[in-house]
Design a protein around this motif. Structure first.
Motif, PDB file in Angstrom:
ATOM      1  N   ILE A   1       0.856  -1.144  -0.007  1.00 50.27           N
ATOM      2  CA  ILE A   1       0.030   0.123   0.064  1.00 50.27           C
ATOM      3  C   ILE A   1       0.940   1.283   0.052  1.00 50.27           C
ATOM      4  CG2 ILE A   1      -1.497   1.248   1.477  1.00 50.27           C
ATOM      5  CD1 ILE A   1      -2.696  -1.398   2.229  1.00 50.27           C
TER       6      ILE A   1
ATOM      7  N   TYR B   1       2.478   1.566  -3.488  1.00 53.48           N
ATOM      8  CA  TYR B   1       1.361   2.170  -4.304  1.00 53.48           C
ATOM      9  C   TYR B   1       0.945   3.347  -4.062  1.00 53.48           C
ATOM     10  CZ  TYR B   1      -3.169   1.830  -6.615  1.00 53.48           C
ATOM     11  OH  TYR B   1      -4.217   2.171  -7.415  1.00 53.48           O
ATOM     12  N   VAL B   2       0.876   3.911  -3.000  1.00 54.05           N
ATOM     13  CA  VAL B   2       0.397   5.270  -2.826  1.00 54.05           C
ATOM     14  C   VAL B   2       1.905   6.110  -3.222  1.00 54.05           C
ATOM     15  CG1 VAL B   2       0.086   7.060  -1.094  1.00 54.05           C
ATOM     16  CG2 VAL B   2      -1.143   4.944  -0.888  1.00 54.05           C
ATOM     17  N   ARG B   3       2.842   5.683  -2.827  1.00 55.14           N
ATOM     18  CA  ARG B   3       4.142   6.426  -3.432  1.00 55.14           C
ATOM     19  C   ARG B   3       4.404   6.826  -4.708  1.00 55.14           C
ATOM     20  NH1 ARG B   3       7.416   9.015  -4.770  1.00 55.14           N
ATOM     21  NH2 ARG B   3       9.439   9.461  -4.259  1.00 55.14           N
TER      22      ARG B   3
ATOM     23  N   PHE C   1      -1.609   9.040  -7.412  1.00 58.59           N
ATOM     24  CA  PHE C   1      -1.683   9.360  -6.164  1.00 58.59           C
ATOM     25  C   PHE C   1      -0.603  10.463  -5.823  1.00 58.59           C
ATOM     26  CE2 PHE C   1      -4.136   5.480  -5.189  1.00 58.59           C
ATOM     27  CZ  PHE C   1      -5.166   6.065  -4.164  1.00 58.59           C
ATOM     28  N   SER C   2       0.211  10.569  -7.041  1.00 58.77           N
ATOM     29  CA  SER C   2       1.434  11.583  -6.880  1.00 58.77           C
ATOM     30  C   SER C   2       0.769  12.886  -6.267  1.00 58.77           C
ATOM     31  CB  SER C   2       2.135  11.560  -8.029  1.00 58.77           C
ATOM     32  OG  SER C   2       1.362  12.060  -9.039  1.00 58.77           O
ATOM     33  N   ARG C   3       1.674  13.264  -5.238  1.00 51.14           N
ATOM     34  CA  ARG C   3       1.115  14.422  -4.567  1.00 51.14           C
ATOM     35  C   ARG C   3       1.647  15.573  -5.330  1.00 51.14           C
ATOM     36  NH1 ARG C   3       4.943  13.004   0.295  1.00 51.14           N
ATOM     37  NH2 ARG C   3       3.738  11.103   1.089  1.00 51.14           N
TER      38      ARG C   3
ATOM     39  N   TRP D   1       2.245   5.251  -7.592  1.00 49.81           N
ATOM     40  CA  TRP D   1       1.222   5.177  -8.474  1.00 49.81           C
ATOM     41  C   TRP D   1       0.837   6.635  -8.956  1.00 49.81           C
ATOM     42  CZ3 TRP D   1      -0.371   1.676 -11.526  1.00 49.81           C
ATOM     43  CH2 TRP D   1      -1.434   1.684 -12.087  1.00 49.81           C
TER      44      TRP D   1
END
Ligand code: CU
Length: 205
Positions: A190, A193-195, A200-202, A197
């Protein structure tokens, strides 16, 4: 990390969860508290093969064991480990003598009011190994409630050398290991993935 690798991460998530669930299941299965407590009524069959089936049985304190003949008569029950033909008097087998246990379908009952291990044997077939042990008590196998080492086992993957002093079966600790492994894997997936994907990129400010 390459995007292609990142794309594959979500597919691994179910695997990680499955591993964790499997571990949790093993923990439940191996937990002595969840394990089935001894019954108050147990039946032991004297079989045609001149064996007790099951030979070793656990019964709750104050419980009753029924000896039943399913074949290979006769199977008179005697209290003792078989080293002495007359047995001992640790439990009262007077209802299970030659008269009562002489034909298929015959049965007798013995009540066990006190905890302990009670060896018994068949008076006729003891030389063929027709003997067993009845374990009387409220907990199966006298498992302890020691919790030492539990925290350490959560992080470690399953190992064959489960803590022997814990009184819990190896499957219990293996379950914890699997559960921790799966949960850790899921968390890492997770996080990755968050980092990585793209969706999800900030927003870069
Ligand atoms: Cu017998």
């Amino acid at each position: 990390m390459h995007l292609a690798a990142a794309r594959r991460l979500p597919r691994l998530l179910p695997l990680a969860i499955a591993v964790a669930l499997l571990g949790a299941g093993l923990v439940l299965a191996g937990n002595p508290a969840a394990a089935q407590a001894p019954q108050s009524k147990v039946t032991i069959n004297g079989t045609a093969a001149n064996k007790w089936e099951p030979a070793n049985a656990a019964v709750r304190t104050g419980g009753t064991v029924t000896f039943r003949i399913t074949g290979g008569v006769t199977h008179p029950v005697v209290s003792g480990d078989g080293s002495k033909p007359e047995g001992d008097d640790r439990f009262d087998a007077s209802d299970c003598g030659l008269q009562q246990m002489s034909k298929v379908g015959d049965s007798c009952q013995v009540k066990f009011p006190e905890d302990g291990n009670y060896p018994y044997f068949c008076q006729v077939h003891v030389t063929q190994g027709m003997k067993g042990v009845i374990t009387v008590g409220t907990s199966a196998g006298g498992a302890t409630t020691t919790t030492g080492g539990e925290a350490g086992s959560v992080v470690e993957p399953p190992s064959a050398a489960a803590p022997p002093s814990s009184g819990r079966p190896a499957i219990y600790w293996a379950g914890w290991g699997l559960f921790a492994l799966g949960a850790l894997l899921a968390l890492v997936l997770i996080a990755l993935y968050v980092r990585f994907w793209p969706g999800f990129s900030r927003p870069k400010s």
